[in-house]
Design a protein around this motif. Structure first.
Motif, short mmCIF file in Angstrom:
data_model
loop_
_atom_site.label_atom_id
_atom_site.label_comp_id
_atom_site.label_asym_id
_atom_site.label_seq_id
_atom_site.Cartn_x
_atom_site.Cartn_y
_atom_site.Cartn_z
N TYR A 1 64.73 33.30 34.71
CA TYR A 1 63.74 34.26 34.22
C TYR A 1 64.45 35.47 33.62
O TYR A 1 65.63 35.70 33.88
CB TYR A 1 62.78 34.68 35.33
CG TYR A 1 63.45 35.17 36.58
CD1 TYR A 1 63.88 36.48 36.71
CD2 TYR A 1 63.67 34.30 37.64
CE1 TYR A 1 64.50 36.93 37.85
CE2 TYR A 1 64.29 34.74 38.79
CZ TYR A 1 64.70 36.05 38.89
OH TYR A 1 65.34 36.49 40.02
N CYS B 1 55.37 37.72 24.64
CA CYS B 1 55.26 36.65 25.64
C CYS B 1 53.81 36.20 25.85
O CYS B 1 52.97 36.96 26.33
CB CYS B 1 55.85 37.09 26.96
SG CYS B 1 55.80 35.78 28.21
N VAL C 1 54.49 36.96 31.48
CA VAL C 1 55.66 37.26 32.32
C VAL C 1 55.80 38.76 32.53
O VAL C 1 56.15 39.22 33.61
CB VAL C 1 56.94 36.67 31.69
CG1 VAL C 1 58.19 37.13 32.44
CG2 VAL C 1 56.87 35.15 31.67
N VAL D 1 59.23 42.55 34.74
CA VAL D 1 59.05 41.10 34.87
C VAL D 1 58.13 40.89 36.06
O VAL D 1 58.56 40.80 37.20
CB VAL D 1 60.40 40.37 35.02
CG1 VAL D 1 60.18 38.88 35.17
CG2 VAL D 1 61.29 40.66 33.83
N CYS E 1 57.63 32.18 33.37
CA CYS E 1 58.61 32.05 32.28
C CYS E 1 58.90 30.58 32.02
O CYS E 1 59.14 29.80 32.94
CB CYS E 1 59.89 32.79 32.66
SG CYS E 1 61.08 32.88 31.33
N TYR F 1 69.10 36.62 31.29
CA TYR F 1 68.32 35.72 32.13
C TYR F 1 69.03 35.40 33.42
O TYR F 1 70.20 35.03 33.43
CB TYR F 1 68.01 34.40 31.39
CG TYR F 1 67.12 34.63 30.21
CD1 TYR F 1 65.74 34.62 30.35
CD2 TYR F 1 67.64 34.91 28.97
CE1 TYR F 1 64.91 34.87 29.28
CE2 TYR F 1 66.83 35.16 27.90
CZ TYR F 1 65.46 35.13 28.06
OH TYR F 1 64.64 35.38 26.99
#
Length: 68
Positions: free
Chosen positions: A6, A24, A28, A39, A45, A63
Motif C-alpha cells: 500500500y 484514486c 484509499v 492512507v 489499494c 509503497y
C-alpha cells in the motif's frame, strides 16, 4: 486488493496538492486533520497499480511491500 502492499506518503516531499486523493477510485485516501493525504483504507489499494504515484509530481509516494 492489497494486504501487504500500500502507499506511504512522504510528508517532507508532499505539497498537499491532493492529486493522489483525487485520482484514486478505490477510496484509499482521505485528507488528514494535518492537511496531508492520509492512507485511510490501505486494504482497498490495488496491488501494483501505482496510479497515485504516477500522478504525484513530487515523488512523495512510496509503497510498503516494495523492495528498496
Amino acid at each position: 486488493m492489497a494486504k501487504n502492499w500500500y502507499p506511504i506518503i512522504d510528508k517532507e516531499k508532499c505539497i498537499q496538492c491532493y492529486q493522489c486523493v483525487n485520482f484514486c477510485p478505490h477510496g484509499v485516501y482521505e485528507i488528514g486533520q494535518d492537511g496531508y493525504p492520509l492512507v485511510k483504507n490501505p486494504d482497498n489499494c490495488v496491488e501494483f497499480c501505482r496510479g497515485c504515484q504516477k500522478v504525484c509530481e513530487n515523488d512523495a509516494i512510496k509503497y510498503y511491500g516494495d523492495k528498496e
